[in-house]
Design a protein around this motif. Structure first.
Motif, short mmCIF file in Angstrom:
data_model
loop_
_atom_site.label_atom_id
_atom_site.label_comp_id
_atom_site.label_asym_id
_atom_site.label_seq_id
_atom_site.Cartn_x
_atom_site.Cartn_y
_atom_site.Cartn_z
N GLU A 23 -11.43 -39.85 47.88
CA GLU A 23 -10.43 -39.11 47.11
C GLU A 23 -9.73 -40.04 46.11
O GLU A 23 -9.52 -39.67 44.96
CB GLU A 23 -9.39 -38.48 48.04
CG GLU A 23 -8.33 -37.71 47.32
CD GLU A 23 -7.23 -37.19 48.23
OE1 GLU A 23 -6.32 -36.53 47.69
OE2 GLU A 23 -7.25 -37.46 49.44
N ALA A 24 -9.41 -41.24 46.53
CA ALA A 24 -8.76 -42.21 45.64
C ALA A 24 -9.69 -42.57 44.48
O ALA A 24 -9.24 -42.59 43.33
CB ALA A 24 -8.37 -43.46 46.42
N LYS A 63 -12.11 -40.79 43.23
CA LYS A 63 -12.23 -39.62 42.35
C LYS A 63 -11.00 -39.48 41.45
O LYS A 63 -11.12 -39.26 40.25
CB LYS A 63 -12.41 -38.36 43.19
CG LYS A 63 -12.55 -37.11 42.38
CD LYS A 63 -12.72 -35.88 43.27
CE LYS A 63 -12.82 -34.66 42.39
NZ LYS A 63 -12.05 -33.56 42.87
N ARG A 64 -9.81 -39.59 42.02
CA ARG A 64 -8.58 -39.43 41.24
C ARG A 64 -8.40 -40.55 40.22
O ARG A 64 -7.94 -40.31 39.10
CB ARG A 64 -7.37 -39.36 42.17
CG ARG A 64 -7.26 -38.06 42.93
CD ARG A 64 -6.92 -36.88 42.01
NE ARG A 64 -5.60 -37.09 41.47
CZ ARG A 64 -5.31 -37.12 40.16
NH1 ARG A 64 -6.24 -36.92 39.27
NH2 ARG A 64 -4.08 -37.34 39.74
N PHE A 105 -3.36 -40.75 49.04
CA PHE A 105 -4.78 -40.41 49.15
C PHE A 105 -5.18 -40.37 50.62
O PHE A 105 -4.85 -41.28 51.38
CB PHE A 105 -5.64 -41.42 48.39
CG PHE A 105 -5.25 -41.57 46.95
CD1 PHE A 105 -5.51 -40.57 46.04
CD2 PHE A 105 -4.58 -42.70 46.52
CE1 PHE A 105 -5.14 -40.70 44.71
CE2 PHE A 105 -4.21 -42.85 45.20
CZ PHE A 105 -4.49 -41.84 44.28
N TYR A 148 -10.84 -42.27 38.82
CA TYR A 148 -11.82 -41.97 37.76
C TYR A 148 -11.29 -40.89 36.82
O TYR A 148 -11.35 -41.04 35.60
CB TYR A 148 -13.16 -41.53 38.37
CG TYR A 148 -14.12 -41.03 37.34
CD1 TYR A 148 -14.86 -41.92 36.57
CD2 TYR A 148 -14.27 -39.67 37.07
CE1 TYR A 148 -15.73 -41.47 35.59
CE2 TYR A 148 -15.13 -39.21 36.10
CZ TYR A 148 -15.86 -40.12 35.36
OH TYR A 148 -16.71 -39.66 34.39
N GLU A 149 -10.76 -39.80 37.39
CA GLU A 149 -10.23 -38.71 36.57
C GLU A 149 -9.07 -39.19 35.70
O GLU A 149 -8.97 -38.81 34.53
CB GLU A 149 -9.77 -37.54 37.45
CG GLU A 149 -10.91 -36.81 38.11
CD GLU A 149 -10.44 -35.82 39.16
OE1 GLU A 149 -9.25 -35.84 39.54
OE2 GLU A 149 -11.28 -35.03 39.61
N TYR A 150 -8.20 -40.01 36.26
CA TYR A 150 -7.06 -40.53 35.51
C TYR A 150 -7.55 -41.34 34.30
O TYR A 150 -7.08 -41.13 33.18
CB TYR A 150 -6.19 -41.41 36.41
CG TYR A 150 -5.13 -42.16 35.65
CD1 TYR A 150 -3.92 -41.57 35.35
CD2 TYR A 150 -5.35 -43.46 35.20
CE1 TYR A 150 -2.94 -42.24 34.63
CE2 TYR A 150 -4.39 -44.14 34.48
CZ TYR A 150 -3.19 -43.54 34.19
OH TYR A 150 -2.24 -44.21 33.47
N LEU A 192 -0.04 -43.31 38.63
CA LEU A 192 -0.93 -42.59 39.56
C LEU A 192 -0.80 -43.09 41.00
O LEU A 192 -0.40 -42.33 41.87
CB LEU A 192 -2.39 -42.72 39.11
CG LEU A 192 -3.41 -42.08 40.05
CD1 LEU A 192 -3.30 -40.56 40.04
CD2 LEU A 192 -4.82 -42.51 39.71
N GLU A 211 0.94 -40.76 44.37
CA GLU A 211 0.08 -39.92 45.21
C GLU A 211 -0.26 -40.61 46.52
O GLU A 211 -0.26 -41.83 46.60
CB GLU A 211 -1.22 -39.58 44.47
CG GLU A 211 -1.01 -38.72 43.25
CD GLU A 211 -2.30 -38.16 42.70
OE1 GLU A 211 -3.29 -38.05 43.46
OE2 GLU A 211 -2.32 -37.82 41.52
#
Length: 70
Positions: free
Chosen positions: A28-29, A31-32, A23, A34-36, A17, A21
């Motif tokens: 944003e970092a 959130k991503r 960020f 957490y989603e990962y 991840l 990416e």
């Protein structure tokens, strides 16, 4: 040995991840990441150390087997 598991996890999240990416903001970092963790790492990514199951599957199997024993 205490840190081996988390160091391995950090290595994986960086390769899968963080390094892939860019960020724009800290939010944003967060959130991503957490989603990962919540939606990919725990629910879709299989782990060899737990019999090629996802952590969510393995946890469910563990609780189901502990109910049968009790």
């Amino acid at each position: 040995y205490d840190n081996a598991c988390i160091e391995s996890f950090h290595s994986i999240i960086k390769k899968e991840l963080i390094y892939l990416e860019k960020f724009k903001t800290r939010e944003e970092a967060i959130k991503r990441i957490y989603e990962y963790i919540e939606f990919f790492y725990n629910r879709k990514r299989i782990h060899s150390s737990i019999g090629y199951h996802t952590p969510t599957e393995y946890e469910r199997m563990y609780y189901e087997s502990s109910k049968k024993v009790a």
